[in-house]
Design a protein around this motif. Structure first.
Motif, PDB file in Angstrom:
ATOM      1  N   VAL A   1       0.856  -1.176   0.000  1.00 44.04           N
ATOM      2  CA  VAL A   1       0.000   0.000   0.000  1.00 44.04           C
ATOM      3  C   VAL A   1       0.899   1.235   0.000  1.00 44.04           C
ATOM      4  O   VAL A   1       1.795   1.350   0.844  1.00 44.04           O
TER       5      VAL A   1
ATOM      6  N   ASN B   1       2.204   5.069   2.347  1.00 41.21           N
ATOM      7  CA  ASN B   1       1.765   4.572   3.651  1.00 41.21           C
ATOM      8  C   ASN B   1       2.875   4.836   4.676  1.00 41.21           C
ATOM      9  O   ASN B   1       3.941   4.226   4.568  1.00 41.21           O
TER      10      ASN B   1
ATOM     11  N   VAL C   1      -3.139   0.066  -3.878  1.00 44.15           N
ATOM     12  CA  VAL C   1      -3.019  -1.208  -3.165  1.00 44.15           C
ATOM     13  C   VAL C   1      -2.612  -2.240  -4.215  1.00 44.15           C
ATOM     14  O   VAL C   1      -3.405  -2.589  -5.087  1.00 44.15           O
TER      15      VAL C   1
ATOM     16  N   ILE D   1     -12.013  -0.638   2.413  1.00 41.34           N
ATOM     17  CA  ILE D   1     -11.199   0.063   3.396  1.00 41.34           C
ATOM     18  C   ILE D   1     -12.130   0.467   4.533  1.00 41.34           C
ATOM     19  O   ILE D   1     -13.147   1.144   4.309  1.00 41.34           O
TER      20      ILE D   1
ATOM     21  N   GLN E   1      -4.285  -4.523  -8.830  1.00 39.55           N
ATOM     22  CA  GLN E   1      -4.097  -3.260  -8.125  1.00 39.55           C
ATOM     23  C   GLN E   1      -5.409  -2.495  -8.010  1.00 39.55           C
ATOM     24  O   GLN E   1      -6.181  -2.413  -8.968  1.00 39.55           O
TER      25      GLN E   1
ATOM     26  N   VAL F   1      -7.285  -2.654   5.244  1.00 41.61           N
ATOM     27  CA  VAL F   1      -7.516  -2.948   3.826  1.00 41.61           C
ATOM     28  C   VAL F   1      -7.892  -4.418   3.726  1.00 41.61           C
ATOM     29  O   VAL F   1      -7.094  -5.295   4.075  1.00 41.61           O
TER      30      VAL F   1
ATOM     31  N   SER G   1      -3.744  -5.724   4.577  1.00 41.06           N
ATOM     32  CA  SER G   1      -2.783  -4.691   4.966  1.00 41.06           C
ATOM     33  C   SER G   1      -3.465  -3.692   5.893  1.00 41.06           C
ATOM     34  O   SER G   1      -4.685  -3.724   6.089  1.00 41.06           O
TER      35      SER G   1
ATOM     36  N   LEU H   1      -3.375   0.646   6.822  1.00 42.30           N
ATOM     37  CA  LEU H   1      -3.050   1.940   6.239  1.00 42.30           C
ATOM     38  C   LEU H   1      -3.162   3.021   7.303  1.00 42.30           C
ATOM     39  O   LEU H   1      -4.164   3.096   8.014  1.00 42.30           O
TER      40      LEU H   1
END
Length: 402
Positions: free
Chosen positions: A320, A323, A335, A346, A363, A383, A396, A398
């Motif tokens: 990401v 970040n 992402v 998100i 992506q 995420v 992930s 963020l």
């Protein structure tokens, strides 16, 4: 990413000049070895990079250095190159009166095949290998598309099959027999760029069947107008991104279309972008970063694309960036490293949804604003990504700084 600066004129005659072959590494272009004459095609395979020269034969690069120059069967005008999955190298010999298709096996021996159809000026250029190991060759001066299947063994001509696609119903239905480029998309369809737009061959597996489909001409719709895709444009290059969308180079700039060609999504030209020339001769895409490179007669420029290659399963590292997202940042947040065409959400740490979208290939991008149009509060956000089966997982975190 490799690049070469060939200088073949519209008459398809070599200029005699020499140009560097370069590779893009760590943000800069690095020249690889000596300069070579009129390189107009590049292909990678067997740990090598092959450069097809219009006047100098084939140059092989290994570890960034030229290690071999060949003029296979005496042919020095190489129109196209492609390495297959079996370690063989295929090439087209532009202007040769016979053996226009060349083949180098894993032992390093060359053989040749003569196209059994009339080709104006014996002109063959780009070669593409489809999902069935069949060879598709573009004939830019009016010979259409030549398809060849070498059967069980490439060295045995007894079971070879050939087919020529031309314009007109019952003959292939190409928009024009002047074919400049070929591309295979993620469905295995063959996209054919001609002097009068694009045709799509959807049944490559049955190309030699008696009842094989013919080329389909995509219809693009703009407001109340509908017409064949690029019907008034010379299509010089086609590239397929991670979302199966098509990037198209013409003499009127570069275009991005939807996966099926029914919508124009972007149009770059010298008036609205840093594109150095409206004649876009080559387009190539970095599958990892999604960066799109446009090759013109006045230089090379790139654009950070939204689509990358996606994986089959969500197992690798997801990146990401930026970040953390710094205060005042107004660009997009990417992402990268997702499962192909993933659904992405998100949320804040309590699970409240802030934004959702679908990845373009591997992506997804976010403009940094929630559904009300405001920038979220400072904090940590999650995420989450789900695959086609609906299996969702946190991929992930963020950090947002307002």
């Amino acid at each position: 990413m490799w690049a070469a600066s060939g200088a073949v004129s519209d008459s398809w005659q070599p200029s005699g000049a020499t140009f560097p072959v370069s590779v893009f590494r760590e943000g800069e272009w690095v020249q690889q070895g000596k300069v070579v004459p009129d390189v107009i095609s590049l292909s990678a395979g067997n740990g090598n990079v092959y450069a097809g020269s219009f006047g100098g034969g084939i140059f092989t690069f290994r570890d960034g250095a030229p290690v071999l120059q060949e003029k296979p069967l005496g042919r020095d005008r190489i129109g196209g190159l492609a390495a297959d999955q079996n370690g063989n190298l295929w090439a087209t010999a532009f202007g040769a009166t016979q053996q226009q298709l060349l083949f180098k096996n894993k032992s390093g021996n060359w053989n040749g095949f003569t196209v059994p159809y009339f080709l104006p000026y014996n002109a063959v250029s780009q070669i593409l290998i489809d999902d069935y190991d069949q060879k598709w060759m573009a004939a830019p001066l009016g010979g259409g598309v030549i398809v060849m299947n070498h059967g069980t063994h490439a060295d045995d001509p007894r079971d070879d099959r050939w087919k020529q696609l031309l314009s007109g119903a019952g003959r292939g239905n190409l928009p024009s027999p002047q074919v400049y480029c070929l591309a295979k998309d993620r469905d295995g369809w063959i996209w054919i760029g001609t002097s009068r737009g694009i045709g799509v061959f959807q049944c490559a597996q049955d190309v030699f069947a008696a009842n094989a489909c013919e080329t389909w001409l995509p219809v693009v719709r703009t407001d109340a107008f509908a017409g064949y895709l690029f019907q008034n444009e010379e299509v010089l290059s086609i590239a397929v991104d991670g979302a199966n969308r098509k990037w198209v180079g013409t003499r009127n700039g570069a275009w991005l279309t939807s996966a099926d060609g029914s919508r124009i999504l972007q149009h770059f030209h010298t008036g609205n972008s840093p594109l150095p020339d409206n004649t876009v001769q080559r387009i190539a895409i970095d599958p990892v970063t999604g960066e799109v490179f446009f090759g013109t007669g006045n230089g090379l420029v790139s654009w950070r694309g939204e689509a990358t290659e996606g994986s089959e399963t969500q197992g690798g590292e997801v990146l990401v960036f930026p970040n953390p997202v710094p205060s005042g940042y107004t660009g997009t947040i990417a992402v990268r490293g997702l499962v192909r065409d993933a659904y992405v959400k998100i949320t804040d740490v309590s699970g409240k949804l802030v934004f959702q979208t679908r990845a373009q290939g591997g992506q997804a991008v976010w403009n940094g604003r929630d559904y009300t149009g405001f920038r979220p509060q400072s904090g940590v956000y999650l995420v989450l990504a789900s695959d086609a089966a609906g299996k969702e997982k946190i991929v992930s975190k963020l950090v947002f700084i307002r």
